[in-house]
Write a protein that holds these residues in place. Structure first.
Motif, short mmCIF file in Angstrom:
data_model
loop_
_atom_site.label_atom_id
_atom_site.label_comp_id
_atom_site.label_asym_id
_atom_site.label_seq_id
_atom_site.Cartn_x
_atom_site.Cartn_y
_atom_site.Cartn_z
N LEU A 18 0.83 -1.20 0.00
CA LEU A 18 0.00 0.00 0.00
C LEU A 18 0.87 1.26 0.00
O LEU A 18 0.60 2.22 -0.73
CB LEU A 18 -0.92 -0.02 1.22
CG LEU A 18 -2.05 0.99 1.24
CD1 LEU A 18 -2.95 0.87 0.02
CD2 LEU A 18 -2.89 0.78 2.51
N ALA A 19 1.94 1.25 0.79
CA ALA A 19 2.87 2.39 0.84
C ALA A 19 3.52 2.62 -0.52
O ALA A 19 3.66 3.78 -0.96
CB ALA A 19 3.93 2.16 1.91
N GLU A 21 2.29 1.64 -3.46
CA GLU A 21 1.22 2.05 -4.37
C GLU A 21 0.89 3.53 -4.21
O GLU A 21 0.70 4.25 -5.19
CB GLU A 21 -0.03 1.21 -4.10
CG GLU A 21 -1.23 1.56 -4.95
CD GLU A 21 -2.44 0.74 -4.57
OE1 GLU A 21 -3.52 1.35 -4.41
OE2 GLU A 21 -2.31 -0.49 -4.40
N LYS A 22 0.87 4.00 -2.98
CA LYS A 22 0.53 5.41 -2.70
C LYS A 22 1.74 6.33 -2.83
O LYS A 22 1.61 7.53 -2.65
CB LYS A 22 -0.06 5.54 -1.30
CG LYS A 22 -1.37 4.79 -1.10
CD LYS A 22 -2.45 5.39 -1.97
CE LYS A 22 -3.75 4.66 -1.78
NZ LYS A 22 -4.79 5.18 -2.66
N LYS A 23 2.91 5.74 -3.09
CA LYS A 23 4.17 6.50 -3.19
C LYS A 23 4.45 7.31 -1.92
O LYS A 23 4.87 8.46 -1.97
CB LYS A 23 4.14 7.42 -4.42
CG LYS A 23 4.06 6.66 -5.73
CD LYS A 23 4.01 7.60 -6.90
CE LYS A 23 3.97 6.98 -8.26
NZ LYS A 23 3.56 5.69 -8.50
N GLU A 24 4.22 6.66 -0.78
CA GLU A 24 4.43 7.30 0.52
C GLU A 24 5.22 6.38 1.46
O GLU A 24 4.94 6.31 2.65
CB GLU A 24 3.09 7.67 1.16
CG GLU A 24 2.33 8.74 0.42
CD GLU A 24 1.06 9.18 1.14
OE1 GLU A 24 0.69 8.58 2.17
OE2 GLU A 24 0.45 10.14 0.66
N LYS A 27 6.78 8.08 4.57
CA LYS A 27 5.76 8.53 5.53
C LYS A 27 5.17 7.32 6.28
O LYS A 27 5.03 7.35 7.49
CB LYS A 27 4.65 9.31 4.80
CG LYS A 27 3.53 9.78 5.69
CD LYS A 27 3.96 10.85 6.66
CE LYS A 27 2.75 11.39 7.41
NZ LYS A 27 3.01 11.69 8.79
N PHE A 28 4.84 6.25 5.57
CA PHE A 28 4.33 5.05 6.21
C PHE A 28 5.36 4.50 7.19
O PHE A 28 5.03 4.09 8.29
CB PHE A 28 3.98 3.98 5.17
CG PHE A 28 2.63 4.11 4.54
CD1 PHE A 28 2.19 5.31 3.98
CD2 PHE A 28 1.77 3.03 4.49
CE1 PHE A 28 0.96 5.43 3.39
CE2 PHE A 28 0.52 3.13 3.90
CZ PHE A 28 0.12 4.34 3.34
N THR A 70 -0.79 9.28 8.79
CA THR A 70 -1.38 9.05 7.48
C THR A 70 -2.69 8.28 7.71
O THR A 70 -2.68 7.29 8.44
CB THR A 70 -0.42 8.20 6.61
OG1 THR A 70 0.84 8.86 6.54
CG2 THR A 70 -0.98 7.94 5.24
N LEU A 72 -4.32 6.07 6.13
CA LEU A 72 -4.26 4.62 5.88
C LEU A 72 -3.51 3.89 6.99
O LEU A 72 -3.88 2.77 7.37
CB LEU A 72 -3.63 4.34 4.52
CG LEU A 72 -4.50 4.74 3.32
CD1 LEU A 72 -3.71 4.64 2.03
CD2 LEU A 72 -5.76 3.89 3.25
#
Length: 180
Positions: A18-19, A21-24, A27-28, A70, A72
Motif C-alpha cells: 500500500l505504501a 502504491e501510494k508513493k508514501e 511517511k508510512f 497518514t 491509511l
C-alpha cells in the motif's frame, strides 16, 4: 507462535504494498515507527491488549497520540486493534523494515565486537561489506566482550567469525588433536 509470525508478515506485506502504491513509503515507515515506539510503553500496550476496554476507548486513546498519522496507517492500526492483534505491531514493524531494506537494496549486517566501533571504523566496515555483498550495508552493531577481540559479522545469510575467542577455540581443538 508461527501463526503470529505468518500474520505479521502478511500484515507487513500488505501495508508495504500500500505504501509503494501510494508513493508514501517514507511517511508510512515513519508512522509505523511512531506506533511501534508507543507500543513499547507497557501502560499503553496493556490498555491496547486488554479486552475490558472497548474499541472506541482504545481508538480515542490512540487518536490522542496520533492525530497526524497518514489516514491509511491510522486505519491499519485501528484494524489491528479491532481484531485484537495490536500486540503484533512490533513484529509487523520489523518485517516492514526488512521489506523496505530489500526494496532499497540495503543489506543489514549484524556486527559483534568486543569494544564499540568508532564512526570511522564503522564506515570503513560498512563500505568493505558493501563491496563484498554488492549492496549498501547498514550496520547493526553489538558489543560482547566475551569475544575478546576481533569481530563476528552476520550479513546476507553468511557468518564471518574473526573473533579472538573462536581463533583460541580452534587452536585449542588443534592442540588437542581434534582439529584439522
Amino acid at each position: 507462535m508461527a501463526t503470529n509470525t505468518l500474520q505479521s508478515r502478511r500484515y507487513a506485506q500488505a501495508i508495504f504494498e500500500l505504501a509503494i502504491e501510494k508513493k508514501e513509503l517514507e511517511k508510512f515507515q515513519a508512522d509505523l515507527k511512531r506506533i511501534w515506539a508507543l507500543s513499547q510503553n507497557a501502560d499503553f500496550a496493556s490498555v491496547m491488549d486488554n479486552p475490558k476496554y472497548t474499541f472506541e476507548a482504545k481508538s480515542k486513546l490512540f487518536l490522542g497520540y496520533f492525530k497526524d498519522l497518514t489516514p491509511l496507517v491510522l486505519n491499519f492500526a485501528y484494524l489491528l486493534t479491532r481484531q485484537g492483534r495490536f500486540a503484533l505491531i512490533s513484529d509487523i514493524y520489523t518485517e516492514f523494515q526488512r521489506l523496505v531494506d530489500i526494496y532499497k537494496g540495503v543489506e543489514l549486517a549484524q556486527v559483534i565486537t568486543a569494544v564499540p566501533l568508532d564512526g570511522k571504523d564503522a564506515s570503513q566496515l560498512a563500505e568493505n561489506l558493501g563491496r563484498l555483498t554488492g549492496k549498501k550495508v547498514t550496520l547493526e552493531p553489538q558489543v560482547d566482550n566475551s569475544i575478546l577481540g576481533g569481530m563476528v559479522v552476520r550479513v546476507g545469510g553468511k557468518l564471518l567469525d574473526g573473533s579472538i575467542s573462536s581463533r583460541l577455540a580452534a587452536l585449542k581443538s588443534e592442540l588437542a588433536g581434534t582439529g584439522a
